[in-house]
Design a protein around this motif. Structure first.
Motif, PDB file in Angstrom:
ATOM      1  N   PRO A 139       0.471  -1.702  -0.167  1.00  0.00           N
ATOM      2  CA  PRO A 139      -0.032  -0.478   0.099  1.00  0.00           C
ATOM      3  C   PRO A 139       0.923   1.258   0.173  1.00  0.00           C
ATOM      4  O   PRO A 139       0.430   2.673  -0.060  1.00  0.00           O
ATOM      5  N   GLU A 140       2.234   1.241   0.320  1.00  0.00           N
ATOM      6  CA  GLU A 140       2.986   1.987   0.082  1.00  0.00           C
ATOM      7  C   GLU A 140       2.936   2.881  -1.291  1.00  0.00           C
ATOM      8  O   GLU A 140       3.542   2.032  -2.055  1.00  0.00           O
ATOM      9  N   PRO A 141       3.001   4.102  -1.520  1.00  0.00           N
ATOM     10  CA  PRO A 141       2.740   4.898  -2.773  1.00  0.00           C
ATOM     11  C   PRO A 141       4.297   4.524  -3.978  1.00  0.00           C
ATOM     12  O   PRO A 141       5.617   4.218  -2.487  1.00  0.00           O
ATOM     13  N   ALA A 142       5.111   4.531  -4.701  1.00  0.00           N
ATOM     14  CA  ALA A 142       6.018   4.119  -5.110  1.00  0.00           C
ATOM     15  C   ALA A 142       6.620   5.601  -5.326  1.00  0.00           C
ATOM     16  O   ALA A 142       6.261   7.362  -5.224  1.00  0.00           O
ATOM     17  N   PRO A 143       8.121   5.609  -5.518  1.00  0.00           N
ATOM     18  CA  PRO A 143       8.654   7.161  -5.439  1.00  0.00           C
ATOM     19  C   PRO A 143       8.731   7.755  -6.499  1.00  0.00           C
ATOM     20  O   PRO A 143       7.963   6.936  -7.402  1.00  0.00           O
TER      21      PRO A 143
END
Length: 54
Positions: A33-37
């Motif tokens: 769920p963490e956004p990509a850089p």
């Protein structure tokens, strides 16, 4: 007769839901769920450039 047809259609829809949507939900469950850089492209806009366009 109509009740039998409606029941078969309902059952067919339920089977389609299980066959297609459940595997998609399982695949989504494994996604981080963490956004990509964010990759930055081009030159940054200066503060003066932003004020000039508004």
């Amino acid at each position: 007769m109509h009740l039998l047809g409606a029941s078969l259609l309902y059952l067919a829809g339920f089977i389609v839901t299980i066959a297609f949507n459940v595997p998609l939900n399982d695949a989504l469950a494994t996604v981080d769920p963490e956004p990509a850089p964010v990759l930055r492209c081009g030159t940054p806009i200066s503060e003066a450039g932003r004020r000039g366009t508004m």
